[in-house]
Enzyme design. Structure first.
Site, PDB file in Angstrom:
ATOM      1  N   THR A 128     114.284  28.050 120.268  1.00 16.48           N
ATOM      2  CA  THR A 128     113.298  27.463 119.360  1.00 16.48           C
ATOM      3  C   THR A 128     112.257  28.524 119.022  1.00 16.48           C
ATOM      4  O   THR A 128     112.368  29.670 119.455  1.00 16.48           O
ATOM      5  CB  THR A 128     112.601  26.251 120.005  1.00 16.48           C
ATOM      6  OG1 THR A 128     111.654  26.714 120.996  1.00 16.48           O
ATOM      7  CG2 THR A 128     113.600  25.318 120.681  1.00 16.48           C
ATOM      8  N   CYS A 129     111.241  28.138 118.277  1.00 15.01           N
ATOM      9  CA  CYS A 129     110.207  29.103 117.919  1.00 15.01           C
ATOM     10  C   CYS A 129     109.375  29.517 119.131  1.00 15.01           C
ATOM     11  O   CYS A 129     108.720  30.556 119.115  1.00 15.01           O
ATOM     12  CB  CYS A 129     109.299  28.534 116.836  1.00 15.01           C
ATOM     13  SG  CYS A 129     108.417  27.029 117.310  1.00 15.01           S
ATOM     14  N   ARG A 131     110.713  29.494 122.507  1.00 11.05           N
ATOM     15  CA  ARG A 131     111.478  29.851 123.703  1.00 11.05           C
ATOM     16  C   ARG A 131     112.918  30.222 123.359  1.00 11.05           C
ATOM     17  O   ARG A 131     113.479  29.761 122.358  1.00 11.05           O
ATOM     18  CB  ARG A 131     111.471  28.703 124.697  1.00 11.05           C
ATOM     19  CG  ARG A 131     112.192  27.454 124.227  1.00 11.05           C
ATOM     20  CD  ARG A 131     112.032  26.282 125.191  1.00 11.05           C
ATOM     21  NE  ARG A 131     110.661  25.792 125.188  1.00 11.05           N
ATOM     22  CZ  ARG A 131     109.835  25.876 126.234  1.00 11.05           C
ATOM     23  NH1 ARG A 131     110.265  26.399 127.368  1.00 11.05           N
ATOM     24  NH2 ARG A 131     108.598  25.410 126.164  1.00 11.05           N
ATOM     25  N   GLN A 195     109.163  17.480 119.077  1.00 12.29           N
ATOM     26  CA  GLN A 195     110.241  18.256 118.463  1.00 12.29           C
ATOM     27  C   GLN A 195     111.183  18.863 119.499  1.00 12.29           C
ATOM     28  O   GLN A 195     112.382  18.990 119.268  1.00 12.29           O
ATOM     29  CB  GLN A 195     109.648  19.351 117.581  1.00 12.29           C
ATOM     30  CG  GLN A 195     110.660  19.964 116.625  1.00 12.29           C
ATOM     31  CD  GLN A 195     110.012  20.855 115.593  1.00 12.29           C
ATOM     32  OE1 GLN A 195     108.821  21.121 115.635  1.00 12.29           O
ATOM     33  NE2 GLN A 195     110.806  21.331 114.644  1.00 12.29           N
TER      34      GLN A 195
END
Length: 511
Positions: A128-129, A131, A195
């Site tokens: 993700t952004c 991790r 999210q």
């Protein structure tokens, strides 16, 4: 003497009559005599193979020794390890995270490449952004870790020595606990954001079509999804609809003069999920006019339909520079893996109006980044904020949600216990197979001996009857042990007893 006591204890559970059994086989005599009196041990005579006596005595000594020392001998057994290795916004800068990011379409390929290594059985990728986390089931802990590190370095082009100081490494219970916290939103930059749960769900969904996403990781991610849902439904940690997008909208409002969007022209690059959340939170803060840029019109039109009270000015990407030039606040939330806006592009743009402080502000919440980090006020009259800068906004959020987080930790421990019990229950499967295989081998061998002794005069019907008899005897004898080895994993205490049964049967039948 120890093996004699074990045998006596077993026999006394049957009828208390005196039983005498004599069997001559391979020149070995075995005589067992059991009396009903309490001091029957003095009347028990046993002649067993030396190897059997020795094995029984050694096994008993091991059990007594481990029990006396309080050692969990099941934890000492060698088995595959669940390993989590990666980096997050908490320990790695965005400059490094964007190099290691793995787009969702590449997850199956990454799983296949990881499982091609000799010591990795299963693999999963959560990118993700905030991790990049690799989860694997490793046959050898140390070798599997080295193989994951080698893959990360090869796939990203980042030297291992540069990467290693920022990596976290967790094993078994620590690894499973971490994923449950991630799914519950407790490890997110914005605590409780929803999210990440959707992203964990997506990992599980993508994994269903990948051979390398095996039974252990499938069970772990399924449990993580359940944990994430429980945290959000049974605590207040998700109240306020927090997300990276909401934090970005909050930061933009804080940086604008007067903390208002009234005089600002706002532009959003991208029309995906994060852009949708941006529109939602910008609108709640009084921003009712937004320029929207995307590669295709359908997604823009669908987004505009969801927010009828917002006035949208929709453009395609070829018009991006013109739209940015005419905007004061620009949010980048696209899926592009390359920089879209460079310092040289911004340097040629006119200065932002005085109403917004004379500074054009970029808020880049994409990973990899879409806006060049070298854009500065001095060189371009503009400033860039990225996801790492959101920490300024979320500090207050974390403190406010501390109580809900404590409640969530209790729920996550329950979910972890459920997963560990389920995983432990899988340990009996090889024992069940081995026990059945050994019983079948003995049955088949003894049947052949009996048929040979009976000669050729038997009909096929008689042979079949004897074979069915042997199978029936074996199945009835195995029913008890097999029942003792089966557990659905729902009750940790029941699983503990099942593992004890497994250990005993493995020693007893030398499996």
């Amino acid at each position: 003497m120890a093996s004699t006591q074990i045998l006596r204890a077993t026999c006394l559970t049957s009828s208390q009559r005196v039983v005498s059994v004599k069997q001559q086989r391979q020149n070995r005599a075995v005589t067992v005599r059991v009396a009903s009196e309490p001091d029957a041990a003095t009347n028990v005579g046993v002649k067993l193979p030396t190897t059997h006596v020795s094995a029984s005595q050694n096994a008993l000594k091991q059990i007594e020794s481990s029990n006396a020392q309080g050692i969990n001998r099941y934890a000492m057994e060698k088995k595959s390890s669940i390993i989590a290795i990666g980096l997050t916004i908490h320990n790695a800068p965005v400059e490094l995270r964007e190099k290691l990011a793995v787009p969702e379409p590449e997850w199956p390929r990454a799983i296949e490449e990881l499982c091609a290594y000799p010591h990795i059985e299963e693999a999963a990728v959560l990118s993700t952004c905030n991790r990049l986390e690799i989860y694997v089931v490793g046959l050898s802990y140390h070798r599997a870790v080295r193989e994951v590190e080698a893959w990360m370095s090869k796939a990203s082009g980042v030297d291992l020595e540069e990467m290693r100081p920022h990596l976290f490494l967790l094993r078994d219970r620590d690894a499973t606990a971490h994923l449950l916290r991630v799914s519950g939103g407790l490890d997110s930059l914005v605590m409780g954001e929803g999210q990440i749960l959707a992203q964990v769900k997506q990992v599980h969904k993508v994994g269903q079509s990948c051979n390398g996403f095996g039974r252990h990781l499938n069970g772990l991610f399924k449990q993580a999804v359940t944990a994430g849902k429980r945290v959000r439904s049974e605590t207040s940690i998700a109240s306020g609809a927090v997300s990276v997008s909401s934090a970005a909208a909050e930061l933009a409002q804080l940086k604008l003069p007067g903390n208002t969007f009234d005089d600002a022209t706002v532009c959003i690059i991208g029309a995906g999920k994060m852009s949708k959340l941006l529109v939602k939170h910008l609108h709640s803060k009084g921003c009712n006019r937004i320029t929207l840029l995307n590669r295709s019109l359908p997604r823009c039109e669908a987004l505009a339909e969801e927010f009828p009270d917002v006035e949208f000015d929709v453009h395609l990407m070829p018009e991006m520079m013109e739209c940015v030039k005419n905007s004061d606040v620009i949010f980048a939330a696209s899926g592009s893996e390359e920089l879209l806006i460079h310092a040289v592009d911004v340097a040629e743009m006119p200065k932002a109006p005085d109403a917004v402080g004379g500074v054009r502000r970029f808020f880049d919440i994409s990973v990899p980044r879409n806006i060049a980090p070298d854009i500065t006020v001095d060189s371009c009259g503009s400033i860039v904020y990225n996801v790492d800068d959101l920490k300024e906004v979320v500090a207050a959020n974390t403190e406010a949600r501390a109580k809900a987080a404590a409640e969530a930790e209790v729920l996550l421990k329950e979910e972890q216990m459920a997963f560990e019990a389920w995983r432990d229950s899988l340990e009996t499967v090889p024992t069940i197979k081995a026990l059945r295989s050994k019983a079948e081998a003995v049955r088949s061998a003894e049947l052949d001996k009996a048929l040979n002794k009976l000669g050729e005069g038997m009909t096929n019907k008689q042979k079949k009857a004897i074979e069915e008899l042997s199978k029936s005897i074996v199945n009835k004898l195995l029913h008890g042990p097999m029942t003792a080895l089966r557990s659905d994993g729902a009750d940790p205490e029941a699983v503990k007893q099942t593992l004890a049964n497994m250990d005993g049967l493995e020693r007893m039948f030398e499996l």
